[in-house]
Design a protein around this motif. Structure first.
Motif, short mmCIF file in Angstrom:
data_model
loop_
_atom_site.label_atom_id
_atom_site.label_comp_id
_atom_site.label_asym_id
_atom_site.label_seq_id
_atom_site.Cartn_x
_atom_site.Cartn_y
_atom_site.Cartn_z
N ALA A 4 0.83 -1.21 0.00
CA ALA A 4 0.00 0.00 0.00
C ALA A 4 0.85 1.25 0.00
O ALA A 4 1.92 1.28 0.60
N TYR A 5 0.34 2.27 -0.68
CA TYR A 5 0.94 3.61 -0.66
C TYR A 5 -0.20 4.60 -0.47
O TYR A 5 -1.30 4.43 -1.03
N SER A 6 0.04 5.62 0.32
CA SER A 6 -0.94 6.70 0.44
C SER A 6 -0.19 8.02 0.54
O SER A 6 0.85 8.11 1.18
N ALA A 7 -0.78 9.03 -0.09
CA ALA A 7 -0.18 10.37 -0.04
C ALA A 7 -0.54 11.09 1.25
O ALA A 7 0.03 12.14 1.55
N ASP A 8 -1.47 10.55 2.03
CA ASP A 8 -1.89 11.22 3.26
C ASP A 8 -2.21 10.18 4.33
O ASP A 8 -2.47 9.01 4.02
N PRO A 9 -2.19 10.58 5.61
CA PRO A 9 -2.43 9.63 6.69
C PRO A 9 -3.79 8.94 6.63
O PRO A 9 -3.92 7.76 6.95
N GLN A 10 -4.82 9.67 6.19
CA GLN A 10 -6.16 9.09 6.16
C GLN A 10 -6.23 7.90 5.20
O GLN A 10 -6.92 6.91 5.45
N GLY A 11 -5.50 7.99 4.08
CA GLY A 11 -5.47 6.89 3.13
C GLY A 11 -4.87 5.64 3.75
O GLY A 11 -5.35 4.52 3.51
N LEU A 12 -3.83 5.81 4.56
CA LEU A 12 -3.23 4.68 5.25
C LEU A 12 -4.21 4.09 6.25
O LEU A 12 -4.36 2.86 6.35
N VAL A 13 -4.89 4.95 7.00
CA VAL A 13 -5.89 4.48 7.98
C VAL A 13 -6.95 3.64 7.27
O VAL A 13 -7.34 2.56 7.75
N GLU A 14 -7.40 4.11 6.11
CA GLU A 14 -8.42 3.37 5.36
C GLU A 14 -7.90 2.02 4.89
O GLU A 14 -8.62 1.01 4.91
N PHE A 15 -6.63 1.97 4.47
CA PHE A 15 -6.02 0.69 4.08
C PHE A 15 -5.97 -0.26 5.28
O PHE A 15 -6.37 -1.43 5.18
N LEU A 16 -5.49 0.23 6.42
CA LEU A 16 -5.39 -0.61 7.61
C LEU A 16 -6.77 -1.12 8.02
O LEU A 16 -6.93 -2.32 8.33
N ASN A 17 -7.76 -0.23 8.02
CA ASN A 17 -9.10 -0.64 8.41
C ASN A 17 -9.69 -1.69 7.46
O ASN A 17 -10.46 -2.55 7.87
N SER A 18 -9.29 -1.60 6.19
CA SER A 18 -9.80 -2.58 5.22
C SER A 18 -9.29 -3.99 5.51
O SER A 18 -9.91 -4.97 5.12
#
Length: 222
Positions: A205-219
């Motif tokens: 996973a890659y995200s440009a912002d912290p929220q994108g990472l949170v969404e990946f982790l939650n998934s």
């Protein structure tokens, strides 16, 4: 109960730490995350509900605002401070197992890179969304990441880099982790990192912002 949880979420979203805190101006002299969390516990609200229905919605809202450039790093840091202040009251419930965390996230800035603002921001956002965070710090070698992953079974690992020169180390560390623990989930981020780079080094996973990472982790735990 819903009213106090809504107030806690608002305190986190706007960075209202406690009554004495002057920030934000529109909440001056109001109770903050500190007092309201303590009050909620005294009123019999479960620590789990305070986390999932108070703190986490507040952190999610500030995360989305940050992604949309509606707020900036100082506001996010204030939100994280309010969240951390509230979490102090919930820590005993984490230790007893009464509050269930979603999982464990290991994060570090890769070897050769001494930048930590982005990493710290991500750590705060992830913790505020119900994850246990193991922060390995800066200038972290592959062996340290691998050792932490072996110690914390099923943890997800995050590699941070702020320099194009240290992206080489990020690639090397990701491959070393994959060689040692093939099933490990690896997320990467930082100013020079891109989705193409993530794909090339075999990260998940890659995200440009912290929220994108949170969404990946939650998934991963949905």
């Amino acid at each position: 109960m819903n009213e106090i949880l809504s107030k806690i979420a608002g305190c986190v979203e706007f960075g209202k730490i406690n009554r004495a805190a002057p920030y934000p101006p529109h909440m001056k002299d109001q109770e903050g995350a500190d007092e309201l969390t303590r009050q909620a516990l005294e009123e019999g609200v479960s620590a789990q509900d305070i986390l999932t229905k108070g703190l986490m919605p507040g952190m999610e809202r500030i995360g989305i605002k940050f992604r949309e450039n509606k707020v900036f790093v100082p506001q996010v840091l204030m939100a994280a401070k309010a969240m951390s202040t509230a979490l102090v009251h919930l820590k005993p419930f984490f230790l007893t197992g009464e509050v269930k965390q979603k999982g464990t996230f290991i994060i570090g800035t890769v070897e050769g890179d001494l930048h930590d603002i982005g990493k710290n921001l991500v750590s705060m956002m992830v913790e505020g969304n119900g994850w246990e965070v193991i922060d390995l710090g800066i200038d972290v070698k592959a062996e340290t990441f691998i050792e932490a992953l072996k110690k914390h079974e099923n943890a997800i690992v995050g590699l941070s880099a702020l320099l194009t020169t240290t992206m080489v180390n990020m690639e090397r560390i990701a491959k070393a982790i994959r060689a040692e623990i093939p099933e490990a989930k690896i997320a990467v981020g930082g100013a020079p990192v891109t989705q193409d780079f993530c794909d090339r080094i075999g990260a998940d996973a890659y995200s440009a912002d912290p929220q994108g990472l949170v969404e990946f982790l939650n998934s991963l735990v949905a």
